[in-house]
Enzyme design. Sequence first.
Site, PDB file in Angstrom:
ATOM      1  N   GLY A 244       1.005  -1.335   0.002  1.00  0.00           N
ATOM      2  CA  GLY A 244      -0.033   0.051   0.234  1.00  0.00           C
ATOM      3  C   GLY A 244       0.862   1.404  -0.122  1.00  0.00           C
ATOM      4  O   GLY A 244       0.565   2.216  -0.650  1.00  0.00           O
ATOM      5  N   ASP A 245       1.861   1.331   0.798  1.00  0.00           N
ATOM      6  CA  ASP A 245       2.720   2.373   0.968  1.00  0.00           C
ATOM      7  C   ASP A 245       3.411   2.541  -0.534  1.00  0.00           C
ATOM      8  O   ASP A 245       3.484   3.796  -0.962  1.00  0.00           O
ATOM      9  CB  ASP A 245       4.000   2.186   1.988  1.00  0.00           C
ATOM     10  CG  ASP A 245       3.465   2.413   3.572  1.00  0.00           C
ATOM     11  OD1 ASP A 245       2.504   3.257   3.608  1.00  0.00           O
ATOM     12  OD2 ASP A 245       3.967   1.795   4.293  1.00  0.00           O
ATOM     13  N   ASN A 246       4.053   1.470  -1.128  1.00  0.00           N
ATOM     14  CA  ASN A 246       4.651   1.598  -2.343  1.00  0.00           C
ATOM     15  C   ASN A 246       3.890   2.182  -3.439  1.00  0.00           C
ATOM     16  O   ASN A 246       4.070   2.893  -4.436  1.00  0.00           O
ATOM     17  CB  ASN A 246       5.563   0.774  -2.756  1.00  0.00           C
ATOM     18  CG  ASN A 246       6.630   0.749  -1.755  1.00  0.00           C
ATOM     19  OD1 ASN A 246       7.747   1.570  -1.979  1.00  0.00           O
ATOM     20  ND2 ASN A 246       6.816  -0.049  -0.738  1.00  0.00           N
TER      21      ASN A 246
END
Length: 277
Positions: A244-246
């Site tokens: 999700g972050d990337n």
Amino acid sequence: MAARAALPSQPQPRLRLARLASHIVLGTDTAAVKRPGEPSLHSCSGGAPAMAPPEGGSRGILDGIRVIELATVVAAPSACAYLADMGADVIKIEAPNAPDMSRSWGGGDDPARTASPELFQALKQKKGGGGSAYVQCNRGKRSMLLDVQKSSGIAVLKRLLANADVFVTNVRLKGLQKVGLDYEALAQEFPRLIYAHFTAFGRSGPKTDDPGFDYAAWWAHTGLMDLCRSSDDADMPRFPSGVGDNSTAVQLAGYIGLALFHRERTGHGQLVDASLF
């Protein structure tokens, strides 16, 4: 936009830059902030670009673009790392007594499997250090210690912003407003600045000021965790850490690129934002 009261004119302190670990500490004596190519700010990667420039070209497509990053952990720093890959001069700001928590992640990893083995090894020799996660999210940047909770720190940051093209932050909106670093405040002083804000739950709504990592905001709150179960009776699947972050970091970096293109046409900066939920 509401008009802001004019501040009394005061002489600006000059900046004293001194090395500490992989950072620069700002005090108030001698040298002014330098543009790219000058030695005042420490290069986290020894000045080498993380991605080769195009054949016969300059360092990268964003050569000459300066980015000021006031962000921690994975998503927003990763967006800035992508910009650094493309040649942008990224200056990461960290608090003197509260450095990026990702510095403690992956310190025992194999250097050969990190984004920059040279940087990984160099950081292990420094106070404060940094593991594979920090290297991955902060490759190609320069860095600086600066306390933006103090008025003197805000003054220094604004001197940097005066010569910057992009400001990236993942500080929650209420915290930014408290110190006058929200978009509405900075847009009046720096109308050409691209302001990129990364949040867990967006800039409006009931959870605006809630903190969140990708395993809660992106994986659980969006329903992906339940959607990925093999059946309604199956256990919840293993969390794909960092996805999700990337993925949202790529989204934010793309928005920044589009905003820079828009500024080339209009001369105006703007707000762009991305969120995990």
